[in-house]
Design a protein around this motif. Structure first.
Motif, mmCIF file in Angstrom:
data_model
loop_
_atom_site.group_PDB
_atom_site.id
_atom_site.type_symbol
_atom_site.label_atom_id
_atom_site.label_comp_id
_atom_site.label_asym_id
_atom_site.label_seq_id
_atom_site.Cartn_x
_atom_site.Cartn_y
_atom_site.Cartn_z
ATOM 1 N N ASP A 93 4.980 1.794 1.454
ATOM 2 C CA ASP A 93 3.784 2.121 0.677
ATOM 3 C C ASP A 93 3.055 0.837 0.299
ATOM 4 N N ASP A 132 8.240 3.328 -9.011
ATOM 5 C CA ASP A 132 9.238 3.753 -8.019
ATOM 6 C C ASP A 132 8.598 3.870 -6.630
ATOM 7 N N ASP A 163 8.008 3.678 -2.543
ATOM 8 C CA ASP A 163 8.794 3.894 -1.331
ATOM 9 C C ASP A 163 8.520 2.759 -0.357
#
Length: 166
Positions: A55, A50, A52
């Motif tokens: 990143d 997951d 962001d």
């Protein structure tokens, strides 16, 4: 028509009469966002579940999943998915998870290593490793050998800038 790229970061270049120029410009900006003032979360072999947007990670030597075929590259998560940047020799990245630097050297990332000399406030405090200092050995009177060993230790400390010179 073959696609042209910049030589260092492989940023896509616009070509005369090209349709949808904004796609190439946006990709180039996204690659710059990954590579300039580079910082990554960590160095890993599998993509995080997951991420962001914004990143980045150093892709390990044996990547899997969406990273397969991108060993040692920098993977950045964007709103459009993964974008990869091929590192160049000498590139450095900040690794946020360890608070250390990674250096791309010899085709691979060298993590958390110090290369060269270390300077603190302009003074060299660590440099190349010196020769071993012999320990005093001998009979009951080792005063001359002990003094020579202490002098060698002091000389090594001065050479590395850890203490002032004479």
């Amino acid at each position: 028509m073959s696609e042209m790229h910049t030589p260092r970061l492989a940023l896509p270049l616009l070509q005369p009469g090209q349709a949808q120029k904004e796609m190439l410009v946006n990709e180039a900006i996204a690659r710059l966002d990954i590579a300039v003032q580079g910082a990554v979360v960590a160095a890993i072999d599998a993509p995080p579940t997951d991420p962001d947007p914004g990143d980045c990670w150093i892709v390990g030597a044996a990547p899997g999943g969406d990273w397969a075929g991108h060993a040692h590259e920098i993977a950045g998560w964007t709103q459009s998915g993964w974008l990869f940047v091929q590192p160049r020799e000498g590139m450095q990245l900040w690794i946020g998870s360890t608070g250390s630097l990674a250096l791309f050297k010899g085709g691979a990332w060298r993590l958390s290593e110090l290369h060269g000399k270390l300077f603190v406030e302009g003074d060299q405090v660590v440099g190349p490793r010196g020769a071993a200092i012999a320990e005093p050995a001998g009979g009951s009177t080792v005063d001359a050998e002990a003094r020579a060993a202490i002098a060698s230790v002091l000389d090594a400390l001065r050479t590395h800038g850890l203490i002032e010179g004479d």
